[in-house]
Design an enzyme around this catalytic site. Structure first.
Site, PDB file in Angstrom:
ATOM      1  CG  MET A  82      72.527  45.466  40.362  1.00  0.00           C
ATOM      2  SD  MET A  82      73.014  45.084  42.046  1.00  0.00           S
ATOM      3  CE  MET A  82      73.090  46.710  42.746  1.00  0.00           C
ATOM      4  CG  HIS A  96      69.995  56.171  36.622  1.00  0.00           C
ATOM      5  ND1 HIS A  96      71.128  56.357  35.868  1.00  0.00           N
ATOM      6  CD2 HIS A  96      70.371  55.421  37.688  1.00  0.00           C
ATOM      7  CE1 HIS A  96      72.153  55.771  36.452  1.00  0.00           C
ATOM      8  NE2 HIS A  96      71.725  55.174  37.549  1.00  0.00           N
ATOM      9  CD  GLU A  97      69.138  59.651  29.642  1.00  0.00           C
ATOM     10  OE1 GLU A  97      67.953  59.272  29.717  1.00  0.00           O
ATOM     11  OE2 GLU A  97      69.820  59.538  28.596  1.00  0.00           O
ATOM     12  CG  HIS A 107      71.130  52.041  34.360  1.00  0.00           C
ATOM     13  ND1 HIS A 107      70.459  52.610  35.410  1.00  0.00           N
ATOM     14  CD2 HIS A 107      72.016  51.177  34.906  1.00  0.00           C
ATOM     15  CE1 HIS A 107      70.906  52.105  36.549  1.00  0.00           C
ATOM     16  NE2 HIS A 107      71.846  51.245  36.275  1.00  0.00           N
ATOM     17  CD  GLN A 121      76.536  43.943  43.059  1.00  0.00           C
ATOM     18  OE1 GLN A 121      76.644  43.132  42.148  1.00  0.00           O
ATOM     19  NE2 GLN A 121      76.547  45.245  42.831  1.00  0.00           N
ATOM     20  CD  GLN A 163      80.556  47.635  38.714  1.00  0.00           C
ATOM     21  OE1 GLN A 163      80.085  47.281  39.766  1.00  0.00           O
ATOM     22  NE2 GLN A 163      79.800  48.141  37.755  1.00  0.00           N
ATOM     23  CB  VAL A 169      74.755  60.130  32.476  1.00  0.00           C
ATOM     24  CG1 VAL A 169      73.577  61.026  32.127  1.00  0.00           C
ATOM     25  CG2 VAL A 169      75.220  59.380  31.235  1.00  0.00           C
TER      26      VAL A 169
END
Ligand code: PAF
Length: 297
Positions: A30, A34-35, A37, A61, A153, A176
């Site tokens: 979305m 950040h790290e 992803h 959602q 998820q 992470v």
């Protein structure tokens, strides 16, 4: 790096790549990257022939009272990061193209969608399963990458991919963390400085539980009591020990379990978890059998 806005062009590109025998690796997001992803994207870039990242803030959602309108949108910065990571395609469809007027079809994964996060966000997993199915239908991935932070998820998407014969391999990547232990999340930016500091109790509590598990603690109630004590006085939404694949609550640690927590901190809802695979201890009859096989050779 190509930026594609419409689903027809995305699908046409995917069909061409697959016809040429290239495998597509896909990271649905979305945005507000950040790290966490970045770790998924690096895996797709390294392991697949063509890497596609979607950026789409999925309205189905979010409940009406949630943060759909204020969810961080950082498209330019996201694209700069993805370019640097070597991504081939960014797919960023418009809301109306995914959900045109008259849209009426939703995907529900029963059972797995019922506990944990769905208790306070009952709409959430139906929206996730629906949009991920739609994205898969357009991007045609061979592999899709998701983070373990969203463990429920992940379990739902794995089940859905199997049940609906989607032909996509779902890869779950480790959480992470920031250097101080906080699990990375796009919503961490909602935290004030003091909330950010208090939130460290969450990962600290999970580390305690990990140490207890490593020391042999197997009783769910004992582990969860300890986790809640360590997180106090944070406003805990849930702290549960469940089977990692079925998300069904367990009373003892056997096989692979998920210890998952959710905490409401100001306007941010933080989730975090650990997975633990209990070593298989041979039963008395197994031990006897192996002693017999040794003595008869
Ligand atoms: O994990 C997320 O960011 C979202 O739930 C997803 C999978 C991109 C679907 O909108």
């Amino acid at each position: 790096m190509k930026i594609i806005r419409d689903k027809e062009s995305m699908r046409a590109l995917a069909i061409t790549e697959k016809a040429a025998g290239r495998r597509i690796g896909f990271v649905p997001t979305m945005g507000a990257l950040h790290e966490g992803h970045a770790s998924l994207v690096r895996a797709a870039v390294a392991q697949d022939d063509v890497s596609v990242v979607s950026i789409f803030v999925n309205p189905t959602q979010f409940a009406p009272h949630e943060d759909l309108d204020t969810y961080p949108r950082t498209f330019e910065a996201d694209c700069a990061l993805l370019e640097e990571l070597g991504v081939d395609v960014v797919y960023a469809p418009e809301r109306a193209s995914l959900y045109p007027d008259g849209y009426a079809t939703y995907v529900t994964v029963e059972g797995l969608s019922e506990g944990l996060c769905s208790l306070s966000r009952p709409h959430f997993f139906r929206g996730v399963a629906t949009v991920v199915t739609k994205l898969f239908a357009t991007v045609l991935p061979d592999r899709a990458y998701f983070g373990q932070k969203d463990a429920q998820q992940c379990a739902i998407i794995k089940r859905m991919a199997t049940d609906l014969d989607l032909g996509v391999e779902i890869i779950e990547m480790p959480i992470v963390r920031e250097p101080d232990g906080l699990a990375m999340s796009s919503r961490n930016r909602y935290l004030s400085e003091s909330e950010r500091h208090e939130a460290l109790r969450i990962s600290a509590a999970l580390r305690k539980a990990e140490a207890l598990l490593a020391a042999g603690e197997r009783d769910a109630a004992t582990l969860l009591r300890r986790v809640r004590t360590e997180m106090a006085p944070l406003p805990v939404d849930y702290a549960v020990l469940v089977d990692a694949a079925t998300i069904a609550p367990v009373t003892r640690v056997e096989g692979e379990v998920l210890l998952a927590v959710a905490v409401n901190m100001g306007s941010a809802r933080l989730i975090d978890n650990i997975k633990y695979k209990a070593p298989v201890t041979p039963s008395a009859s197994d031990r006897l059998k192996s002693e017999e096989s040794v003595s008869c050779c």
